[in-house]
Design a protein around this motif. Structure first.
Motif, PDB file in Angstrom:
ATOM      1  N   GLY A   1      22.807   5.714  10.323  1.00 35.56           N
ATOM      2  CA  GLY A   1      23.609   6.274   9.233  1.00 35.56           C
ATOM      3  C   GLY A   1      24.969   6.769   9.694  1.00 35.56           C
ATOM      4  N   ASN A   2      25.219   6.700  10.994  1.00 32.81           N
ATOM      5  CA  ASN A   2      26.473   7.214  11.554  1.00 32.81           C
ATOM      6  C   ASN A   2      27.516   6.093  11.545  1.00 32.81           C
ATOM      7  N   THR A   3      27.988   5.724  10.367  1.00 33.53           N
ATOM      8  CA  THR A   3      28.777   4.493  10.245  1.00 33.53           C
ATOM      9  C   THR A   3      30.287   4.722  10.197  1.00 33.53           C
ATOM     10  N   LYS A   4      31.012   3.734  10.725  1.00 35.97           N
ATOM     11  CA  LYS A   4      32.474   3.681  10.627  1.00 35.97           C
ATOM     12  C   LYS A   4      32.855   2.233  10.323  1.00 35.97           C
ATOM     13  N   THR A   5      34.079   2.023   9.853  1.00 30.56           N
ATOM     14  CA  THR A   5      34.515   0.646   9.620  1.00 30.56           C
ATOM     15  C   THR A   5      34.983   0.049  10.950  1.00 30.56           C
ATOM     16  N   ILE A   6      34.984  -1.287  11.010  1.00 28.02           N
ATOM     17  CA  ILE A   6      35.396  -1.954  12.254  1.00 28.02           C
ATOM     18  C   ILE A   6      36.857  -1.618  12.587  1.00 28.02           C
ATOM     19  N   SER A   7      37.697  -1.452  11.588  1.00 27.77           N
ATOM     20  CA  SER A   7      39.105  -1.130  11.882  1.00 27.77           C
ATOM     21  C   SER A   7      39.221   0.206  12.586  1.00 27.77           C
ATOM     22  N   GLU A   8      38.431   1.182  12.114  1.00 28.48           N
ATOM     23  CA  GLU A   8      38.449   2.497  12.776  1.00 28.48           C
ATOM     24  C   GLU A   8      37.959   2.377  14.218  1.00 28.48           C
ATOM     25  N   VAL A   9      36.832   1.670  14.374  1.00 26.51           N
ATOM     26  CA  VAL A   9      36.193   1.617  15.688  1.00 26.51           C
ATOM     27  C   VAL A   9      37.049   0.827  16.688  1.00 26.51           C
ATOM     28  N   ALA A  10      37.695  -0.251  16.205  1.00 28.02           N
ATOM     29  CA  ALA A  10      38.514  -1.084  17.096  1.00 28.02           C
ATOM     30  C   ALA A  10      39.603  -0.243  17.757  1.00 28.02           C
ATOM     31  N   LYS A  11      40.113   0.749  17.031  1.00 30.22           N
ATOM     32  CA  LYS A  11      41.187   1.604  17.583  1.00 30.22           C
ATOM     33  C   LYS A  11      40.686   2.459  18.741  1.00 30.22           C
TER      34      LYS A  11
ATOM     35  N   TYR B   1      25.467   0.254  19.526  1.00 31.21           N
ATOM     36  CA  TYR B   1      26.346   0.143  18.354  1.00 31.21           C
ATOM     37  C   TYR B   1      25.839  -1.021  17.517  1.00 31.21           C
ATOM     38  N   LEU B   2      25.488  -0.752  16.263  1.00 35.85           N
ATOM     39  CA  LEU B   2      24.890  -1.797  15.425  1.00 35.85           C
ATOM     40  C   LEU B   2      25.949  -2.486  14.576  1.00 35.85           C
ATOM     41  N   VAL B   3      25.950  -3.813  14.626  1.00 34.56           N
ATOM     42  CA  VAL B   3      26.990  -4.593  13.933  1.00 34.56           C
ATOM     43  C   VAL B   3      26.418  -5.899  13.382  1.00 34.56           C
ATOM     44  N   ASN B   4      27.249  -6.655  12.673  1.00 32.46           N
ATOM     45  CA  ASN B   4      26.844  -7.980  12.182  1.00 32.46           C
ATOM     46  C   ASN B   4      27.053  -9.024  13.298  1.00 32.46           C
ATOM     47  N   PRO B   5      26.500 -10.230  13.158  1.00 31.40           N
ATOM     48  CA  PRO B   5      26.591 -11.214  14.255  1.00 31.40           C
ATOM     49  C   PRO B   5      28.017 -11.628  14.657  1.00 31.40           C
ATOM     50  N   PRO B   6      28.945 -11.907  13.725  1.00 32.71           N
ATOM     51  CA  PRO B   6      30.290 -12.265  14.197  1.00 32.71           C
ATOM     52  C   PRO B   6      30.962 -11.135  14.982  1.00 32.71           C
ATOM     53  N   VAL B   7      30.746  -9.899  14.549  1.00 32.21           N
ATOM     54  CA  VAL B   7      31.347  -8.772  15.277  1.00 32.21           C
ATOM     55  C   VAL B   7      30.735  -8.661  16.672  1.00 32.21           C
ATOM     56  N   ALA B   8      29.432  -8.913  16.774  1.00 35.33           N
ATOM     57  CA  ALA B   8      28.771  -8.864  18.089  1.00 35.33           C
ATOM     58  C   ALA B   8      29.330  -9.954  19.002  1.00 35.33           C
ATOM     59  N   ALA B   9      29.480 -11.154  18.467  1.00 40.52           N
ATOM     60  CA  ALA B   9      29.995 -12.269  19.283  1.00 40.52           C
ATOM     61  C   ALA B   9      31.424 -11.980  19.726  1.00 40.52           C
ATOM     62  N   ALA B  10      32.221 -11.430  18.828  1.00 41.53           N
ATOM     63  CA  ALA B  10      33.614 -11.105  19.170  1.00 41.53           C
ATOM     64  C   ALA B  10      33.645 -10.040  20.270  1.00 41.53           C
ATOM     65  N   ALA B  11      32.724  -9.078  20.210  1.00 40.31           N
ATOM     66  CA  ALA B  11      32.668  -8.032  21.232  1.00 40.31           C
ATOM     67  C   ALA B  11      32.322  -8.630  22.591  1.00 40.31           C
ATOM     68  N   ALA B  12      31.448  -9.628  22.590  1.00 38.33           N
ATOM     69  CA  ALA B  12      31.076 -10.261  23.855  1.00 38.33           C
ATOM     70  C   ALA B  12      32.281 -10.967  24.475  1.00 38.33           C
ATOM     71  N   ILE B  13      33.094 -11.595  23.658  1.00 39.60           N
ATOM     72  CA  ILE B  13      34.276 -12.306  24.160  1.00 39.60           C
ATOM     73  C   ILE B  13      35.324 -11.301  24.654  1.00 39.60           C
ATOM     74  N   ALA B  14      35.524 -10.239  23.889  1.00 41.08           N
ATOM     75  CA  ALA B  14      36.593  -9.283  24.212  1.00 41.08           C
ATOM     76  C   ALA B  14      36.182  -8.254  25.263  1.00 41.08           C
TER      77      ALA B  14
ATOM     78  N   ARG C   1      34.991  -5.457  24.492  1.00 43.30           N
ATOM     79  CA  ARG C   1      35.051  -4.182  23.786  1.00 43.30           C
ATOM     80  C   ARG C   1      34.778  -4.456  22.309  1.00 43.30           C
ATOM     81  N   ILE C   2      34.642  -3.382  21.543  1.00 45.61           N
ATOM     82  CA  ILE C   2      34.395  -3.580  20.112  1.00 45.61           C
ATOM     83  C   ILE C   2      35.739  -3.863  19.443  1.00 45.61           C
ATOM     84  N   VAL C   3      35.852  -5.061  18.879  1.00 49.71           N
ATOM     85  CA  VAL C   3      37.121  -5.479  18.255  1.00 49.71           C
ATOM     86  C   VAL C   3      36.855  -6.038  16.859  1.00 49.71           C
TER      87      VAL C   3
END
Ligand code: SF4
Lengths: 422, 166
Positions: free
Chosen positions: A278-288, A398-411, A413-415
Motif C-alpha cells: 500500500g506504500n505506493t508512488k508513481t513511477i515519475s516520482e520514484v525515477a527522480k 519494490y513492486l512494479v509491472n513487467p515493463p517497468v521491471a524489465a526497464a529497471a534491469a536494463i538501467a 535503477r528504477i526508471v
C-alpha cells in the motif's frame, strides 16, 4: 433485494434464493486446492477427521509450487508427504514438469470456471475470481474439512465495488490499477469484503491482465476479488473447462458496502515501495529518487503469464541488462515456459543476461532461487514486500509491472520505461 | 488464562510472525523457534507459557499459512488481543482453537509486560497491573462452538458422527 456477484454465487452454493452480508452459510465447494506449504498440515488434519476418501477426487488438486524442486531435505520431505497422499487418494496431482504456480496453473487447465466456489489453501486464491468465480483463500484446516465434506462454513461478505473508467495510457498495466487502488484504500481497506472490479478499462484487458488484479485483492485484505464474465472470459474458458459453468451477473439494484471510482487514464505506472503493497508512488516520482538496485525478479502468480513475459522481452530485446544486476525470470507454469520457448522469449531473456528458471514461486516468498541479502534491493513483479518477504528483513522489494521491471534491469535503477524503450 | 503482555504494532503480517523460509515443518515447537523474530528478535527468550500477545490493526495479514497461529501456539501464547485481525488469520486461529480477541481499547491501553487475565466466556480482559477492565467483541455462537469443541477438526468430527448416527 438485488444481489452482488459474490452474493449470487454464494446463494447458489448454499441452495438459497437469497443471501445477505453477514449470513453464516454452509456452502458446497466446486474445487479445493493446496500447495506444498499448506498441504502437509491439511493432510494431518484430514487424517484426524477419520474420513477415508475425499469428497470428489476430480475436485481436489494438489500443486507443488513454492519450494519445488525441493530446496533441501526438509522441503523434499514435505513434497513426499504431499505426493504420497495425492497418489493414495487418487486426487488431481501435477508433478514437476507439468506443474507451476497454482493460481496460474488451475485456471489455465480449466479446473476453475465461472460460477464456481473455489477454496484454496493459499492467500492468492482470489486470482481465479477474474473468471467470475467466488475464489477464496483459506487455511489448511478449512481445506482439510472441505476435502472431506465438500463443504465450507462461510460468512457472506459485503461487496466493495471498484469501477475503472477510461482507458489505460502508455506504460500503465492492470498491475498499476491494482497497486494504485491498494495505495488508495489501504492494505486492510477491503478486509472481509468481496471486491467486484468493473469498468471500461477492464473491457479490453486479456484474461492474463485481469488475473493480475484479482490476484492482489489479497493485498487489500479482500476475501475474494471478482470480475463479471464477458466474451473474453468465455473465449478463455470454453476450450479448457473441466466441468460445467454458470455465468452469474450482479443485479442492477445490488447493494454495495462501498464504491470507489477511478479514472484509469490518469493512473501512472505505480511502484509499491518497501515495506507494504500500500506504500505506493508513481513511477515519475520514484525515477527522480535514482534508486539503484541489485536484483530484478520477473515472475510470481501476479505477473508471470505470457503477456507479462512478452512485454518484458520486448524491452530487453537487443539490450543487455546493466552490469552488476542479476535478473531472474521465472515463467509461472511449464506450459507458459514452453510457449515462451516457442515464441523465442527465453532466447531474448538469456541473450540479455537474465537467468531463466523452470516454474516455481522461488524468490517471491524468499524461498529459494534468488533470496535477498541484508540491504539488497530488488525490483519485483510479485505482490508482497513486507520486511523479510524476499529474504533478509532489511532487504527491500519494490513492486512494479513487467515493463517497468524489465526497464529497471536494463538501467540498473528504477526508471520510467520511456527512458529505456524509445 | 493469565500471563504477561507482549506488545506489537500495526500490520504485523504472517512473514513477520513466521518467515516463509521456515515453513518446512508442521511441528509447533520447531515453528515457534522463529516466531516473531523479525519484529522482536528476543521474543522467544522472554515469552512464557500462558502469555498474551497484544497487537494493533490488521494482525496476521498476508499469507494463508496456518503455521502462523501454530507458531504462536507453539510459543506458549494463550491468546492474542488486537485492534483488528486479517481475515484468514482470524479464521485459522478459530479453526485451531487459538482465542483471538478484538478490542481496540485493550490493545491501546495494555503496555509491554503488564499482567493480563482473560475470561473467554465473557470476553473480559483484565489488566491486573493497572486494574483496568475491557470487554472484547463477543464471538458468534457458531464460532464459540468451534472453540469449545477444540477446533474445526473436532467440531466436524462430532458433526460427521451425528450424521452417521441419524
Ligand atoms: S508466487 Fe508468491 S504470492 Fe504467488 S503463490 Fe507463489 S509465493 Fe505465493
Amino acid at each position: 433485494m438485488g444481489m452482488t456477484l459474490a452474493e449470487k454465487i454464494l446463494a447458489a452454493k448454499c441452495g438459497k434464493k437469497e443471501v445477505s452480508p453477514g449470513d453464516l452459510i454452509n456452502a458446497k465447494v466446486d474445487l479445493v486446492m493446496a500447495n506444498d506449504i499448506t498441504a502437509p498440515i491439511a493432510i494431518r488434519q484430514f487424517e484426524k477427521l477419520g474420513v477415508k476418501d475425499v469428497f470428489d477426487k476430480s475436485r481436489v488438486v494438489f500443486v507443488p509450487s513454492h519450494f519445488m524442486p525441493p530446496r533441501d531435505i526438509a522441503t523434499a520431505e514435505q513434497g513426499k508427504v504431499m505426493r504420497e497422499f495425492a497418489h493414495k487418494m487418487g486426487i488431481v496431482w501435477y508433478e514437476l514438469g507439468q506443474a507451476g504456480i497454482e493460481h496460474i496453473l488451475l485456471p489455465w487447465k480449466g479446473h476453475v470456471v465461472p460460477g464456481d466456489l473455489y477454496c484454496g489453501a493459499d492467500s492468492h486464491t482470489p486470482t481465479c475470481g477474474a473468471l467470475g468465480a467466488f475464489s477464496c483463500g483459506m487455511g489448511s484446516t478449512d481445506i482439510a474439512v472441505a476435502m472431506a465434506t465438500g463443504e465450507v462454513w462461510m460468512k457472506v461478505p459485503a461487496t466493495m465495488r471498484l469501477i475503472y473508467h477510461g482507458k489505460m495510457q502508455n506504460w500503465t498495466r492492470s498491475k498499476d490499477l491494482i497497486l494504485h487502488t491498494i495505495g488508495e484504500i489501504g492494505t486492510d481497506g477491503a478486509t472481509y469484503m468481496a471486491m467486484q472490479f468493473e469498468g471500461e478499462a477492464l473491457k479490453d484487458m486479456s484474461m492474463d491482465a485481469r488475473f493480475t488484479m484479482t490476484n492482489m485483492a489479497a493485498e487489500a485484505g479482500g476475501k475474494t476479488g471478482l470480475m463479471i464474465p464477458d466474451e473474453v472470459t468465455i473465449e478463455y474458458v470454453t476450450p479448457r473447462a473441466q466441468h460445467e459453468w454458470t455465468v452469474y451477473k450482479p443485479d442492477p439494484d445490488a447493494v454495495y458496502e462501498k464504491t470507489f471510482e477511478f479514472d484509469a487514464s490518469t493512473i501512472e505506472p505505480t511502484v509499491a515501495m518497501p515495506y507494504s503493497p500500500g506504500n505506493t508512488k508513481t513511477i515519475s516520482e520514484v525515477a527522480k529518487e535514482n534508486i539503484e538496485i541489485d536484483q530484478v525478479f520477473i515472475g510470481s502468480c501476479t505477473n508471470a503469464r505470457m503477456e507479462d513475459l512478452r512485454e518484458a522481452a520486448e524491452i530487453m530485446r537487443g539490450r543487455m541488462i546493466a552490469p552488476n544486476i542479476r535478473c531472474i525470470v521465472i515463467p509461472a507454469t511449464q506450459d507458459i515456459f514452453k510457449e515462451a520457448l516457442k515464441e523465442g522469449l527465453i532466447q531474448v531473456f538469456t541473450d540479455s543476461g537474465c537467468q531463466v528458471s523452470a516454474a516455481t514461486c522461488g524468490p517471491c516468498l524468499g524461498g529459494h532461487y534468488g533470496v535477498l541479502a541484508e540491504g539488497e534491493r530488488c525490483v519485483s513483479t510479485s505482490n508482497r514486500n513486507f520486511p523479510g518477504r524476499m529474504g533478509h528483513p532489511k532487504a527491500e522489494a519494490y513492486l512494479v509491472n513487467p515493463p517497468v521491471a524489465a526497464a529497471a534491469a536494463i538501467a540498473g535503477r528504477i526508471v520510467h520505461p520511456d527512458e529505456v524503450a524509445r | 488464562m493469565k500471563g504477561k503482555a507482549h506488545k506489537f504494532g500495526d500490520h504485523v503480517d504472517t512473514d513477520q510472525i513466521i518467515p516463509a523460509a521456515y515453513l518446512v515443518t508442521t511441528d509447533p515447537k520447531e515453528l515457534a523457534i522463529h516466531c516473531m523474530e523479525t519484529p522482536d528478535p528476543d521474543f522467544m527468550k522472554r515469552v512464557k507459557d500462558g502469555d498474551v500477545m497484544i497487537a494493533g490493526i490488521d494482525f496476521g495479514c498476508g499469507s494463508s499459512r496456518e503455521h502462523a497461529p501454530i507458531a504462536i501456539m507453539g510459543a506458549g501464547v494463550s491468546c492474542v488481543i488486537a485492534k483488528s485481525f486479517a481475515r484468514i488469520f482470524f479464521r485459522n486461529s478459530i479453526n485451531l482453537g487459538l482465542p483471538v480477541l478484538e478490542s481496540p481499547e485493550a490493545a491501546d491501553a495494555i503496555e509491554q509486560g503488564d499482567e493480563i487475565d482473560v475470561d473467554l466466556a465473557t470476553g473480559t480482559i483484565r489488566n491486573l497491573t493497572t486494574e483496568q477492565t475491557f470487554t472484547a467483541k463477543p464471538f458468534e455462537p457458531f464460532m464459540m462452538d468451534i472453540i469449545e469443541a477444540g477446533g474445526l477438526v473436532e467440531y466436524t468430527k462430532k458433526k460427521l458422527a451425528a450424521k452417521a448416527a441419524s
